[in-house]
Scaffold this motif. Structure first.
Motif, short mmCIF file in Angstrom:
data_model
loop_
_atom_site.label_atom_id
_atom_site.label_comp_id
_atom_site.label_asym_id
_atom_site.label_seq_id
_atom_site.Cartn_x
_atom_site.Cartn_y
_atom_site.Cartn_z
N ALA A 69 3.04 -2.70 -5.73
CA ALA A 69 3.97 -2.45 -6.83
C ALA A 69 3.21 -1.72 -7.94
O ALA A 69 2.66 -2.33 -8.86
N TRP A 114 12.37 -9.31 -6.39
CA TRP A 114 11.64 -8.04 -6.38
C TRP A 114 12.19 -7.11 -7.46
O TRP A 114 13.41 -6.90 -7.56
N ASP A 115 11.29 -6.54 -8.23
CA ASP A 115 11.71 -5.59 -9.25
C ASP A 115 11.70 -4.16 -8.68
O ASP A 115 11.37 -3.93 -7.51
N TRP A 147 6.60 -12.96 -1.58
CA TRP A 147 6.96 -12.07 -0.48
C TRP A 147 7.86 -12.75 0.55
O TRP A 147 8.15 -12.17 1.59
N TRP A 185 15.29 -0.68 -0.46
CA TRP A 185 13.91 -0.19 -0.26
C TRP A 185 13.72 0.52 1.07
O TRP A 185 12.63 0.97 1.39
N SER A 204 9.71 -1.69 -9.21
CA SER A 204 8.40 -1.21 -8.79
C SER A 204 8.04 -1.73 -7.41
O SER A 204 7.48 -1.00 -6.58
N THR A 205 8.36 -2.99 -7.14
CA THR A 205 8.08 -3.57 -5.83
C THR A 205 8.88 -2.87 -4.75
O THR A 205 8.34 -2.50 -3.70
N LYS A 206 10.15 -2.67 -5.00
CA LYS A 206 10.99 -2.00 -4.01
C LYS A 206 10.53 -0.56 -3.78
O LYS A 206 10.51 -0.08 -2.64
N THR A 227 7.34 3.40 -10.10
CA THR A 227 8.50 3.91 -9.38
C THR A 227 8.45 5.42 -9.17
O THR A 227 9.37 6.00 -8.60
N VAL A 247 7.27 -0.71 -1.62
CA VAL A 247 7.54 -1.02 -0.21
C VAL A 247 8.21 0.17 0.46
O VAL A 247 7.87 0.55 1.59
N SER A 283 13.12 -11.93 -1.43
CA SER A 283 13.22 -10.60 -2.05
C SER A 283 14.13 -10.58 -3.27
O SER A 283 14.23 -9.54 -3.93
N PRO A 286 -2.66 -3.65 -4.81
CA PRO A 286 -1.24 -3.85 -5.11
C PRO A 286 -0.37 -2.76 -4.49
O PRO A 286 -0.82 -1.63 -4.30
#
Length: 692
Positions: free
Chosen positions: A444, A514-515, A508, A566, A517-519, A447, A522, A511, A442
């Motif tokens: 994500a 995207w939360d 994916w 991001w 954590s994802t941002k 943060t 990345v 976007s 993963p």
């Protein structure tokens, strides 16, 4: 790119925006660079449909004639009282104050203040697809990038009285165009303008969705040409006009970047019979890109992205399929055309008016070493190097740096390559997405310090080898890379391609969901790569909307990443992401940067002579393969207003077909029979230097 364009962007008016010298405000009207000749002007003349073209150095440039204005006789005016020195000083001061206010106030309210307001709310605008797809305001204004923190210290220049002025700089940490760039010390923070002049399915998905049979620009051109009611091939010119505009260049400069890599096709110059491409039309817009780069102080890495016959078989080479460049029955003939296109572009961009803007030239994008073979490609690169330096001269300051792609070969294969050459650099494309992995780890993962998970280490892992190659080869850089840690993205693997990602690619390809954590993940992965490569060009600046109205390959759009939060708004902030790593000291061997020893390639370093004795994919010696004769008429690339006339001593002609030879299809000849009456010795265009 390894395997991968259109956006419905309304172009801003080309009526000149004022020059914005961010912190040092001055205003002059737009450069004459923007006053371009029509793309299909009468000076595009070929003696034969399949002859090659040359640079403007071979003839006068196509300059507009200066008009004259006649005035009727006027009665003598009465004598005026002379003004004193103090009067004129006060008038000048008043005018200066008005000019400064006229520039500072609009720039403050439309760029700097707007960006400050956006900086805290970029996440709320992320992923809606509208910002990344529409690059213009509609009223001709050119704002800076959303939330960019660098809008206050650049120096943009546009002066109609001096259209080739090179005093601009995009930011305080970048030398102006007319100042020296020190490789290994000055850092390339660059983006590609992919999909602008070479259309790729995943960058311009809506165009390919309109024509389901299209898988590359060859088949897209065929489908468009048959659809006259739908706009025909004129749709391509509309794309050139709107996909990238001046606003994009302003945003790139405002985002802290300082170089752009511009992929172009050989059909910007010409095409041969049987090739469906829209030829010559995009050259006008390539010239416009140089003008905008000059205005905003952005250096250009010009990349010849397509080669006759295809150098890699990928869709972005012009036609997906087999390699027919330096490979198979038509391998030598296609290489002859390629050398001539390189010659044409070299003679144009090495003119004094362009050499401070186009400071690097990638002569063949992603020629696949595994198919072509090291012997043949080395011979070609040596031949191209000698031809180029025969035009520009040898040594620092004489023409651009020559960029060679690594062919996806291991880096150690390039150690000592063409030692003693003059200013060659290695272009590397460190993609993760095309590894064939399921990408199970993963990204994500939070943060905080753990953002990005294992992918941060993956990005940082490239760093030591870039340092090593700096000592064994010379300057090397990441010419293409992305946030694509997986292979998700609409058409990323081609129109009919499949993904190897083990999860749901839908997450994916939009976007907007995207939360944080994802941002953060990345972003951390991207910063790790920035810190590892040091000098780079992200692929790519912009991805066009699909018919769904969104960007469906968001991991590949720098612009969308800026807007979504991001991607850093100051690339310098990535320094140190990988912690303590070995650093190259910036001291190259003298010949690598045009110093003593440059241009003295030894026979041992050069490899075999050109043309090579044999080619992969051909069962006869190369001397028996079909070739062209250098008797074709050379065409002249059009130039901009006020370009100085260049006298050219290069009298070499262009390759053209030998009468009576039944050539096989140059794009599909690997299994073809070798025809008779098509032989001869392949020659390279004259290497004499221009007389300016």
């Amino acid at each position: 790119m390894y395997f991968p364009v259109n956006s419905r962007v309304s172009s801003p008016s080309l009526s000149p925006p004022s020059v914005c010298r961010h912190a040092h405000y001055t205003t002059v009207s737009q450069s004459a660079d923007a006053d371009l000749d029509p793309p299909r002007a009468s000076y595009f003349q070929d003696a034969t449909d399949n002859s090659q073209t040359t640079s403007p150095s071979n003839s006068t440039t196509a300059l507009p004639k200066k008009g004259t204005t006649k005035y009727a006789a006027q009665p003598a005016a009465p004598a005026k009282k002379k003004r004193g020195l103090w009067f004129w000083l006060l008038v000048g001061l008043a005018v200066l104050i008005i000019v400064v206010l006229a520039v500072i106030l609009p720039v403050y309210f439309t760029v700097i203040k707007k960006n400050n307001n956006h900086s805290t709310s970029s996440d709320s605008n992320a992923g809606n697809g509208t910002h990344g797809d529409n690059g213009n305001t509609g009223d001709g204004t050119v704002p800076s990038a959303t939330g960019a923190i660098t809008g206050g210290d650049g120096f943009w220049v546009s002066d109609p009285s001096d259209p080739f002025a090179n005093g601009a700089k995009p930011n305080s940490w970048t030398p102006a165009l007319n100042e020296s760039w020190t490789y290994g010390k000055d850092r390339i923070f660059g983006v590609n303008l992919g999909g602008w002049f070479v259309l790729e399915p995943f960058i311009s998905p809506a165009l390919y969705q309109k024509y389901p049979t299209a898988i590359d620009e060859w088949t897209l051109s065929e489908a468009m040409a048959a659809d006259t009611a739908g706009g025909g091939l004129d749709q391509l010119e509309e794309h050139y006009k709107t996909f990238i505009t001046e606003k994009d260049f302003a945003e790139i400069a405002g985002a802290g970047l300082n170089w752009v890599r511009i992929p172009i096709p050989f059909w910007a110059i010409d095409k041969w019979e049987g090739e469906p491409f829209l030829d010559k039309v995009c050259w006008k817009y390539i010239l416009q890109s140089f003008a905008w780069a000059r205005k905003y102080g952005l250096r250009v890495n010009l990349d010849l992205h397509t080669i006759p016959g295809s150098q890699n078989g990928y869709n972005h080479s012009g036609k997906r399929g087999d390699v027919n460049f330096l490979h198979g029955v038509m391998g030598i003939a296609n290489a002859q055309r390629a050398l001539n296109y390189i010659r044409i572009l070299t003679e144009f961009v090495s003119q004094p008016e362009y050499q401070d803007v186009v400071q690097m030239f990638g002569i063949v994008n992603e020629a696949v070493m595994g198919s072509i073979g090291r012997t043949a490609l080395t011979a070609f690169y040596r031949e191209a190097h000698d031809m180029i330096r025969g035009i520009t001269g040898v040594g620092a300051g004489k023409g651009f740096y020559i960029s060679l792609h690594d062919g996806f070969d291991p880096s150690m294969e390039w150690d000592g390559f063409l030692a003693g050459s003059d200013r060659i650099v290695l272009d590397r494309h460190p993609y993760t997405a095309f590894s064939g992995s399921t990408f199970a780890d993963p990204i994500a993962t939070g943060t905080g310090a753990d953002a990005g998970g294992v992918w941060v280490g993956m990005g940082c892992g490239w760093g030591p080898d870039y340092v090593r190659v700096s000592g064994t080869f010379g300057f090397n850089y990441a010419g293409e890379w992305s946030n694509g840690y997986n292979d998700c993205g609409l058409f990323l693997n081609g129109v009919n391609g499949t993904h190897t990602y083990g999860g749901d690619c839908g997450a994916w390809e939009d976007s907007s969901g995207w939360d944080a954590s994802t941002k953060a993940g990345v972003g951390a992965y991207m910063q790790a790569q920035m810190d590892a490569y040091k000098d780079y060009f992200f692929w790519t600046w912009k991805i066009g909307n699909s018919t769904a109205g969104i960007v469906q390959a968001p991991l590949w759009s720098y612009q969308l990443g800026l807007e979504g939060g991001w991607i850093l708004k100051d690339p310098r902030q990535a320094a140190g992401k990988c912690g303590a790593q070995a650093e190259f000291d910036g001291n190259y061997q003298p010949w690598m940067t045009g110093g003593p020893g440059a241009g003295t390639i030894t026979a041992a370093a050069a490899g075999t002579p050109y043309p090579p004795a044999e080619l992969n994919g051909a069962n006869v010696p190369a001397a028996q393969l079909p070739q062209y004769t250098s008797t074709g008429t050379v065409t002249t690339l059009p130039a901009l207003q006020r370009l100085a006339v260049v006298h050219q001593s290069d009298t070499g002609l262009a390759p053209t077909t030998i009468p009576g030879c039944a050539y096989p299809n140059a794009w599909d000849a690997n299994d073809a029979a070798v025809p008779t009456g098509c032989g001869g010795t392949a020659t390279t265009p004259a290497r004499r230097r221009r007389e300016i």
